[in-house]
Design an enzyme around this catalytic site. Sequence first.
Site, PDB file in Angstrom:
ATOM      1  N   ASN A   1      61.073  32.709  -8.108  1.00  0.00           N
ATOM      2  CA  ASN A   1      59.750  33.034  -8.632  1.00  0.00           C
ATOM      3  C   ASN A   1      59.010  31.834  -9.209  1.00  0.00           C
ATOM      4  O   ASN A   1      57.800  31.873  -9.367  1.00  0.00           O
ATOM      5  CB  ASN A   1      59.865  34.131  -9.710  1.00  0.00           C
ATOM      6  CG  ASN A   1      60.926  33.806 -10.736  1.00  0.00           C
ATOM      7  OD1 ASN A   1      62.094  33.616 -10.409  1.00  0.00           O
ATOM      8  ND2 ASN A   1      60.531  33.723 -11.985  1.00  0.00           N
TER       9      ASN A   1
ATOM     10  N   SER B   1      60.411  45.429  -6.535  1.00  0.00           N
ATOM     11  CA  SER B   1      59.472  45.791  -7.599  1.00  0.00           C
ATOM     12  C   SER B   1      58.091  46.031  -6.999  1.00  0.00           C
ATOM     13  O   SER B   1      57.606  45.211  -6.208  1.00  0.00           O
ATOM     14  CB  SER B   1      59.416  44.630  -8.597  1.00  0.00           C
ATOM     15  OG  SER B   1      58.527  44.929  -9.631  1.00  0.00           O
TER      16      SER B   1
ATOM     17  N   CYS C   1      59.108  31.346 -18.220  1.00  0.00           N
ATOM     18  CA  CYS C   1      59.423  32.652 -17.648  1.00  0.00           C
ATOM     19  C   CYS C   1      58.864  33.742 -18.536  1.00  0.00           C
ATOM     20  O   CYS C   1      58.551  34.812 -18.099  1.00  0.00           O
ATOM     21  CB  CYS C   1      60.911  32.837 -17.448  1.00  0.00           C
ATOM     22  SG  CYS C   1      61.822  32.939 -18.961  1.00  0.00           S
TER      23      CYS C   1
HETATM   24  N1  PLP Z   1      63.167  39.153 -10.137  1.00  0.00           N
HETATM   25  C1  PLP Z   1      62.207  38.252  -9.912  1.00  0.00           C
HETATM   26  C2  PLP Z   1      62.454  37.126  -8.966  1.00  0.00           C
HETATM   27  C3  PLP Z   1      60.972  38.359 -10.563  1.00  0.00           C
HETATM   28  O1  PLP Z   1      60.017  37.440 -10.340  1.00  0.00           O
HETATM   29  C4  PLP Z   1      60.769  39.443 -11.458  1.00  0.00           C
HETATM   30  C5  PLP Z   1      59.495  39.569 -12.205  1.00  0.00           C
HETATM   31  O2  PLP Z   1      59.075  38.690 -12.904  1.00  0.00           O
HETATM   32  C6  PLP Z   1      61.805  40.363 -11.640  1.00  0.00           C
HETATM   33  C7  PLP Z   1      62.989  40.189 -10.968  1.00  0.00           C
HETATM   34  C8  PLP Z   1      61.671  41.528 -12.583  1.00  0.00           C
HETATM   35  O3  PLP Z   1      60.914  42.540 -11.982  1.00  0.00           O
HETATM   36  P1  PLP Z   1      60.365  43.792 -12.828  1.00  0.00           P
HETATM   37  O4  PLP Z   1      59.175  43.290 -13.571  1.00  0.00           O
HETATM   38  O5  PLP Z   1      60.022  44.807 -11.799  1.00  0.00           O
HETATM   39  O6  PLP Z   1      61.464  44.242 -13.727  1.00  0.00           O
END
Ligand code: PLP
Length: 369
Positions: free
Chosen positions: A150, A198, A317
Amino acid sequence: MIYLDNSATTMPFDSVIEAVAANMRKNSGNASSLHKVGIEAEKVVKAAKQTILAALKAEGDIFFTSGATESSNTVLFGVPKTYRHNGKRMVTTSFEHPSVENPLRELEKAGYEVVRVKPPRRGESRDFEQQIIDAVDENTLLVSVMWVNNETGFVTDTAKIYKAVKRRNPKTIIHVDAVQGFCKLPVKSLAADFISLSAHKIHGPKGVGALYRAPGARFEPLLYGGGQQAGLRSGTEPVDIIAGFAEAVRSYPDCGEKYETLNDRLINRLSELDDVIINSYGNAKNILNFSVRGVRSEIMLHFLEEREIYVSSGSACSRGKTSGVLAQFGVSDKDADCAIRASFSPFTADSDIDSLVQGISDGIKRFRR
Ligand code: PLP
């Protein structure tokens, strides 16, 4: 407004808002109720599962959750309970999202061994996926890798890992956090026993996610309650936002070429500025991380905000906290302090990239000492 923070979250598609509203008006029953209203709601949930399975080009089950954080926690805590005799070793990367990294830290405290494989540095020919595969031994219970990072967009070929790990130790369960790649990358590089998704990263509603489970894979539930979703995820299904999630999946256009063009344009335009370095490599083209040396991220972020241009400070983050992930990709602390992440959506235009670069250029003139 120029919104270039789509990796943090996305603005819902109009079609999603309409789907949620229409569902709330006409079809908001309890999917467990035995009467007609409940059966109609159950149909919505079932159809949404099929939509997601079709997008994944996979067979198996879909469980709706509150988001990817819950999906990943379910796997990381629920799989070891089921497969407790398969070993105590887990293999992951050194750049996971906190929703995977923090559960793994808890598991370490409980006695599991967690091996974190570092990404290759820019230009390094090291076969990263092979290193993950090689870290798997006969005691490896679980492999958990993210598909697209991310912060930098770094892509991991999870299909290659899946195939080779299953050959090496067929008992090892493989989980992929596919949040940032879903609907954006072709699924040919995605394969796993469990996949976390998500809705809000693909212009769907916030507060709903999914957990994909491959045929035959098992886990103990994280939540106990009314026994919904085959007893594996209790709680009344949020039918309205599930309908919105499915609509987002259906509505997300193929942006492969568009993101490539936007990424190239941003890199080219940034190369005209002094002392701007690109931190991303091997990245999904909808995410670009770069550092504007001499101007701290937050200063630049707020300067751009005055022009209604929204980006993310590339190393954070959550508010004000640096994640350390950029360091894993060879970015010095000094450059991480000046990092910006731009992330695109199907709505992003060439002119948005030009406005961003103009804003950065003006910000440099104002703030660089
Ligand atoms: N995994 C990654 C790579 C993400 O970018 C995010 C969100 O920031 C998440 C997991 C968490 O997702 P959620 O907001 O649906 O819990």
